[in-house]
Design a protein around this motif. Structure first.
Motif, PDB file in Angstrom:
ATOM      1  N   VAL A 104       0.851  -1.185   0.000  1.00 37.88           N
ATOM      2  CA  VAL A 104       0.000   0.000   0.000  1.00 37.88           C
ATOM      3  C   VAL A 104       0.889   1.238   0.000  1.00 37.88           C
ATOM      4  N   GLY A 105       0.625   2.159  -0.911  1.00 42.31           N
ATOM      5  CA  GLY A 105       1.398   3.383  -0.996  1.00 42.31           C
ATOM      6  C   GLY A 105       2.533   3.362  -1.982  1.00 42.31           C
TER       7      GLY A 105
ATOM      8  N   PHE B  78      -5.535  10.572 -13.196  1.00 43.30           N
ATOM      9  CA  PHE B  78      -5.505  10.045 -11.838  1.00 43.30           C
ATOM     10  C   PHE B  78      -4.383  10.687 -11.026  1.00 43.30           C
ATOM     11  N   SER B  79      -4.688  11.053  -9.801  1.00 40.64           N
ATOM     12  CA  SER B  79      -3.634  11.428  -8.877  1.00 40.64           C
ATOM     13  C   SER B  79      -2.953  10.150  -8.403  1.00 40.64           C
ATOM     14  N   LEU B  80      -1.772  10.281  -7.851  1.00 41.77           N
ATOM     15  CA  LEU B  80      -1.071   9.092  -7.362  1.00 41.77           C
ATOM     16  C   LEU B  80      -1.838   8.438  -6.219  1.00 41.77           C
TER      17      LEU B  80
ATOM     18  N   LEU C  29      -4.625   6.517  -7.831  1.00 43.48           N
ATOM     19  CA  LEU C  29      -4.036   5.385  -8.537  1.00 43.48           C
ATOM     20  C   LEU C  29      -3.686   4.260  -7.569  1.00 43.48           C
ATOM     21  N   ASP C  30      -3.113   4.623  -6.435  1.00 40.64           N
ATOM     22  CA  ASP C  30      -2.752   3.615  -5.444  1.00 40.64           C
ATOM     23  C   ASP C  30      -3.991   2.911  -4.900  1.00 40.64           C
ATOM     24  N   GLN C  31      -5.038   3.688  -4.628  1.00 39.39           N
ATOM     25  CA  GLN C  31      -6.287   3.096  -4.148  1.00 39.39           C
ATOM     26  C   GLN C  31      -6.900   2.182  -5.196  1.00 39.39           C
ATOM     27  N   ARG C  32      -6.856   2.608  -6.453  1.00 46.76           N
ATOM     28  CA  ARG C  32      -7.420   1.786  -7.525  1.00 46.76           C
ATOM     29  C   ARG C  32      -6.653   0.471  -7.657  1.00 46.76           C
ATOM     30  N   TRP C  33      -5.336   0.539  -7.546  1.00 45.87           N
ATOM     31  CA  TRP C  33      -4.504  -0.664  -7.663  1.00 45.87           C
ATOM     32  C   TRP C  33      -4.863  -1.685  -6.579  1.00 45.87           C
TER      33      TRP C  33
END
Length: 251
Positions: free
Chosen positions: A178-179, A193-195, A198-202
């Motif tokens: 995460v992160g 997408f903001s980073l 993007l991280d949440q989507r991943w």
């Protein structure tokens, strides 16, 4: 160990087949990667079984494709199946894939379920994400050789969606920490997408993928996209579990 050149139908792929014992573990690497991408994970394995690493067409010591038209991920899965058949490597297999190689492994698992003893998807790519960028990635180069192969992302995304269903064999989805997207150095490539998004989507993509496949999800604690190098014991542990389950099933 020198790679073996195996004819898969008019061209040859470089593969390394080592060890003995069932089930055979087959590794499918990410974009442009050959078998060396798995060295750390292989070193961390406790299982003593046959291992197969290889380079897709246009990578490493493998031949190029005669047709440079971007191919589907399913075509790469077919290529892997032909390789195993030509090399007389019998299934069922534990298939382990990283990044886009994980998508190839997922399609392989869906198309040849009798050949599957288990599946480990290591930080699998989100093909739909590539299409959702402001500047969509419609073609992905598979390496940096002048004669590299490439993938048609739209075709690949459709194949991944079609193969996203419960598996008859046990499986794992291993997700990067995460992160980890927050460390990206080129955020402009991922717009709109903001980073953070993007991280949440991943993380969400991997969670729902695991649920759809009936897989167990494990999330790395350190490192980045190459979980098999940054936390090899996590990936090796998943493989060892599937090997042990397959051994018990044969009793």
């Amino acid at each position: 160990m020198a790679a073996t050149q195996i004819d898969v139908g008019g061209y040859k792929l470089a593969a390394e087949i080592t060890g003995s014992g069932a089930p055979t573990v087959v590794f499918s690497s990410g974009l442009g990667d050959a078998g060396e991408a798995w060295d750390a994970t292989i070193a961390a394995l406790e299982s003593s079984v046959q291992l197969v690493t290889y380079a897709r067409a246009g990578i490493g010591a493998s031949d190029s494709l005669a047709d440079s038209t971007p191919r589907s991920l399913g075509a790469a899965a077919e290529e892997l199946h032909r390789l195993l058949t030509a090399a007389n490597v019998e299934g069922p297999y534990v298939v382990v894939g990283h990044s886009i190689g994980a998508l190839i492994g997922q399609i392989f698992a869906a198309r040849w379920p009798p050949d599957l003893a288990g599946l480990v998807l290591v930080d699998p790519s989100d093909a739909q994400l590539w299409l959702d960028y402001d500047k969509p990635k419609l073609v992905m180069a598979d390496g940096d050789r002048d004669d590299h192969a490439s993938f048609d992302v739209r075709l690949g995304a459709a194949e991944v969606t079609a193969s996203r269903r419960p598996l008859s064999a046990p499986s794992f989805v291993v997700t990067s920490r995460v992160g980890r997207w927050l460390d990206a150095k080129t955020p402009e490539l991922f717009r709109p997408f903001s980073l953070e998004v993007l991280d949440q989507r991943w993380q969400s993509w991997h969670k729902t993928l695991a649920a759809d496949l009936g897989a167990t999800q494990r999330v790395a604690e350190v490192g980045g996209h190459y979980v098999q190098n940054d936390q090899p014991e996590l990936v090796a542990g998943a493989i060892d579990e599937l090997v042990q389950l397959a051994a018990k099933a044969r009793l």
